[in-house]
Design an enzyme around this catalytic site. Structure first.
Site, mmCIF file in Angstrom:
data_model
loop_
_atom_site.group_PDB
_atom_site.id
_atom_site.type_symbol
_atom_site.label_atom_id
_atom_site.label_comp_id
_atom_site.label_asym_id
_atom_site.label_seq_id
_atom_site.Cartn_x
_atom_site.Cartn_y
_atom_site.Cartn_z
ATOM 1 N N HIS A 42 0.763 -1.047 -0.068
ATOM 2 C CA HIS A 42 0.076 0.082 0.084
ATOM 3 C C HIS A 42 0.865 1.320 0.032
ATOM 4 O O HIS A 42 1.968 1.320 0.594
ATOM 5 C CB HIS A 42 -1.199 -0.040 1.264
ATOM 6 N N ASP A 81 -0.521 4.281 0.936
ATOM 7 C CA ASP A 81 -0.949 5.342 2.053
ATOM 8 C C ASP A 81 -0.133 5.223 3.275
ATOM 9 O O ASP A 81 0.272 4.097 3.333
ATOM 10 C CB ASP A 81 -2.207 5.261 2.078
ATOM 11 N N ASP A 105 6.128 1.216 6.951
ATOM 12 C CA ASP A 105 4.674 0.754 7.008
ATOM 13 C C ASP A 105 4.114 1.545 5.735
ATOM 14 O O ASP A 105 3.629 2.579 6.041
ATOM 15 C CB ASP A 105 3.960 1.049 8.265
ATOM 16 N N GLU A 137 -4.849 1.461 2.629
ATOM 17 C CA GLU A 137 -4.940 0.382 3.543
ATOM 18 C C GLU A 137 -5.106 0.841 5.013
ATOM 19 O O GLU A 137 -5.669 0.084 5.625
ATOM 20 C CB GLU A 137 -3.406 -0.517 3.405
ATOM 21 N N GLU A 138 -4.547 2.136 5.170
ATOM 22 C CA GLU A 138 -4.601 2.556 6.561
ATOM 23 C C GLU A 138 -5.866 2.774 7.085
ATOM 24 O O GLU A 138 -6.187 3.276 8.329
ATOM 25 C CB GLU A 138 -3.583 3.544 6.805
ATOM 26 N N GLU A 191 3.984 -6.104 3.657
ATOM 27 C CA GLU A 191 4.238 -5.392 4.969
ATOM 28 C C GLU A 191 5.314 -6.081 5.967
ATOM 29 O O GLU A 191 5.551 -7.044 5.475
ATOM 30 C CB GLU A 191 2.923 -5.822 5.917
#
Ligand code: ZN
Length: 437
Positions: free
Chosen positions: A93, A95, A126, A160-161, A184
């Site tokens: 991801h 974001d 992350d 994703e967040e 991740e």
């Protein structure tokens, strides 16, 4: 078993490590805070991260395209042509969460400073390191002239967040890949499983009244002043309901387990409790009143985690049965049963339950063994985008570098682990997809 391409592939990744670190710095220096947290064009630059990744992928011969799961927020896809049977997606991801308290950082959150073998910055761990590792893996495969048998896809997704609407759209694409590796950070641990997560709201209804008449509701007897003005306090019903849910949580935690998961991780955490007067279509009180009004609505939102091998439908039934049992114990609630609302905010995370002998699990295990690295399989405690692929029957594994302080100040990633992750993702990709002969 060690393959002939194996050592040269690891060396190819190592030779390019400085470029991988430089790429990660470029990605971290583009703030891509999820706009659901902070709406600020200067920080919401997911599309620019996608531009940077697309340039890398195109240089490696990927065909690229985009889709828009949310307005102005593109997913980026790339693929190398290949067969369906051994097709694989590498997913990350773009974001990040907000910086938070800037004063708690000792580095510029978007400076990508390197200190003592670590890179610091929001999203460094992350999970821009994961994206950089996947690109580095593809570069090494391409650099050695290896041609994969199965189709390799690259999914760089948004959001994703704050819900995972990017991965939801990526996972629904056809033809679907045979498996997905979500890069991740995992510190080299292979994470083939994760619990499921549901956000569920319980709305308890009482009866409004004036607080001065509370005595009429809580003391027995037939004094004339008690004959009217009775009310039912929804807060007190809600507090008792919490106890019933806690019992179910304990029963699950004590009696159920899953290999590689800490016992008792299947929790039902009350996260939001709001009480007031009236009740809107979303189950929330319409008036947050003052304490003179006995509240007739108490709304409690739970974060409910269950084990990888359990089914969401069964878990929902059990939770509803618990609420129904509780309601049956109270004369008022028998007549006015609490309402249970699932899929809060459109969210629902199925569990991930990829077998440890799945071809992708094996590919990662064998790649680590061939490099003389220890092999650990463990479940993931948090939910990742792998859940959204699982919803479409696509088996997934979380595997990546070693990060620290994700979502906190001074987030960082260990750069040696970035190298190792890129090497292992490269080797596992070749193992899983196979080579054209
Ligand atoms: Zn992440």
């Amino acid at each position: 078993m060690t393959e002939a391409w194996e050592a040269p592939l690891r060396e190819a990744v190592a030779r390019e490590h400085d470029n991988t670190v430089a790429l990660l710095q470029r990605l971290v220096r583009i703030p891509s805070v999820n706009p659901k947290f902070v709406a600020d064009p200067a920080q919401n630059r997911e599309a620019e991260v996608q531009d940077a990744i697309e340039a890398e992928l195109r240089a490696l011969g990927f065909t690229t395209e985009r889709s828009f799961p949310l307005p102005n927020r593109p997913n980026l896809y790339g693929h190398w042509a290949g067969g369906q049977e051994r097709s694989l997606a590498l997913c990350g991801h773009v974001d990040v969460v907000p910086v938070g308290d800037r004063a708690s950082w000792t580095t510029d959150p978007f400076g990508a400073e390197i200190r003592d073998g670590r890179m610091y910055g929001r999203g460094a761990g992350d999970m821009k390191a994961g994206l950089a590792a996947c690109i580095a893996a593809c570069r090494a495969i391409r650099g050695l002239g290896l041609v994969l048998d199965g189709r390799l896809e690259f999914h760089a997704v948004v959001d994703e967040e704050a819900g995972g609407f990017g991965a939801m759209q990526a996972a629904a694409r056809q033809p679907a890949p045979g498996a997905v590796l979500v890069a991740e950070s995992s510190g080299g641990t292979i994470r083939p499983s994760a619990g499921g997560l549901e956000w569920v709201r319980v709305v308890v209804r009482g009866l409004n009244g004036h607080s001065s008449r509370r005595f009429a509701s809580i003391y027995p007897g037939d004094h004339p002043a008690r004959s009217s003005g009775r009310s039912v306090n929804a807060i007190e019903l809600g507090a008792r309901l919490l106890g019933a849910v806690r019992e179910l949580e304990t029963e699950w935690g004590v009696n159920r387990s899953y290999p590689g998961m800490p016992p008792g991780m299947n929790t039902i955490s009350p996260g939001v409790m709001v009480a007031g007067a009236g009740c809107g279509p979303d189950g929330m009180p319409t008036i947050l009143s003052n304490p003179a009004i006995v509240p007739d609505t108490c709304t409690i939102d739970f974060d409910l985690k269950f084990l990888p091998h359990e089914r969401s439908a069964d878990i929902r039934r059990e939770f509803e049965a618990c609420i129904a049992r509780f309601a049956a114990s109270d004369p008022w609630l028998r007549e006015h049963p609490p309402q249970v609302i699932w899929d809060l905010y459109g969210l629902h995370f199925p569990p991930v339950d990829t077998p440890v002998d799945h071809p992708l699990s094996r590919a990662l295990r064998e790649s680590r063994e061939a490099a003389g690295l220890p092999v650990t399989f463990e479940g993931a405690l948090g939910v990742t985008d792998a859940a959204h692929y699982a919803a479409h029957g696509i088996k997934g594994i979380v595997y990546g570098a070693l990060s620290a302080d994700a979502h906190g100040p001074d987030e960082s990633v260990d750069l040696a682990s970035l190298l190792e992750a890129a090497q292992m993702i490269a080797a596992a990709t070749v193992r899983f997809c196979g080579l054209r002969t």
